[in-house]
Enzyme design. Sequence first.
Site, PDB file in Angstrom:
ATOM      1  N   VAL A 115       0.861  -1.178   0.000  1.00  0.00           N
ATOM      2  CA  VAL A 115       0.000   0.000   0.000  1.00  0.00           C
ATOM      3  C   VAL A 115       0.894   1.223   0.000  1.00  0.00           C
ATOM      4  O   VAL A 115       1.845   1.306   0.789  1.00  0.00           O
ATOM      5  CB  VAL A 115      -0.916   0.024   1.241  1.00  0.00           C
ATOM      6  CG1 VAL A 115      -1.780   1.287   1.237  1.00  0.00           C
ATOM      7  CG2 VAL A 115      -1.781  -1.223   1.289  1.00  0.00           C
ATOM      8  N   CYS A 116       0.619   2.155  -0.899  1.00  0.00           N
ATOM      9  CA  CYS A 116       1.367   3.406  -0.966  1.00  0.00           C
ATOM     10  C   CYS A 116       2.870   3.110  -1.124  1.00  0.00           C
ATOM     11  O   CYS A 116       3.258   2.288  -1.940  1.00  0.00           O
ATOM     12  CB  CYS A 116       1.060   4.244   0.271  1.00  0.00           C
ATOM     13  SG  CYS A 116       1.557   5.972   0.161  1.00  0.00           S
ATOM     14  N   ILE A 117       3.717   3.731  -0.322  1.00  0.00           N
ATOM     15  CA  ILE A 117       5.155   3.535  -0.493  1.00  0.00           C
ATOM     16  C   ILE A 117       5.663   2.274   0.200  1.00  0.00           C
ATOM     17  O   ILE A 117       6.874   2.062   0.298  1.00  0.00           O
ATOM     18  CB  ILE A 117       5.969   4.769  -0.044  1.00  0.00           C
ATOM     19  CG1 ILE A 117       5.718   5.107   1.424  1.00  0.00           C
ATOM     20  CG2 ILE A 117       5.642   5.957  -0.926  1.00  0.00           C
ATOM     21  CD1 ILE A 117       6.626   6.221   1.943  1.00  0.00           C
TER      22      ILE A 117
END
Length: 329
Positions: A115-117
């Site tokens: 998720v995300c970075i």
Amino acid sequence: MPKAISRRIVITAYDGISLLDLAGPLEAFRVASTFAGPRGRLVTYECSVVSVRGGPVKTANGVALVTDSVRSLSRTQIDTLIVPGAFSVDDVTRDRDLVQWVGKKAPTCRRVCSVCIGSFLLAAAGVLDGRRAATHWMHAPLLATRYPQVAVEPDAIFVRDGRVWSSAGVTTGIDLALALIEQDAGREVAMSVARMLVVYLKRAGGQSQYSALLAAQAEADSEMFDPLDRWIAEHLKGDLRVGALAEQVHMSPRNFARVYAEKRGRTPAKAVEAIRVEAARRRLEETEDRIESVAADSGFSNEEQMRCSFIRILGIPPRNYRKHFATTV
């Protein structure tokens, strides 16, 4: 009575983790476990939050999480491993023991996700080598530079490459979880979860994930045309040619066209087209109205004009867009 199917979800945690990156998918899986799919089949999710050593982990939001140790999973078959992101890329990859554990454990899981970075941790662990991946738009160039063996898709909401999934910024962890739920339990269950969470089952487009109005405002170096953009959105079926728009802001057509393009980075005609496309795509997502009606109500002269605008801006015609992103059943 159909037998329930259980899926083991493991979410990794580390100091500096973003709470929403973790909590969003966690809540989606919890809700999904309460809905039976077609023919009464129930998929339940057993979720664990783990860190290398276990115990309390401090999130970037200041809230402490109580985690299990990864050692507690030594005899556990993980179905889906999820790595949330953080506010800082350095926080994501600082725990080298966690990076090593993910790299070792990933090949044994049915699905591995970020998720995300959190994508930076998967990349550091070698999980993304030779694969396509998504990450937060702000950090996409860095991911591509730091890990050239990863094919970064900077505008994607989430990317599935085989058994490896990656999502973009923060709330897209919920989009990712819904896609995983749909794969496991079917569209009906995923739709029920989306309704409970009051989110779209499939968010439109890419990380051009904010509206045409917000995107225009974000890119502008002045707020002077914000009221005009809102007026355009409220009068899509009206006369939105340069002369009419100039009259709204009490400027000459020539001066208005020059200043608007300078402040907004695109011509008034392009802005009107983008706002009309956004209005149309939301109708396509949320209603079953006829394509012709959607085109007319969004200010297009006919369906063909709307089709050309969709292809130019979104890269997909309206009928295909509805097929992929409609939230009606």
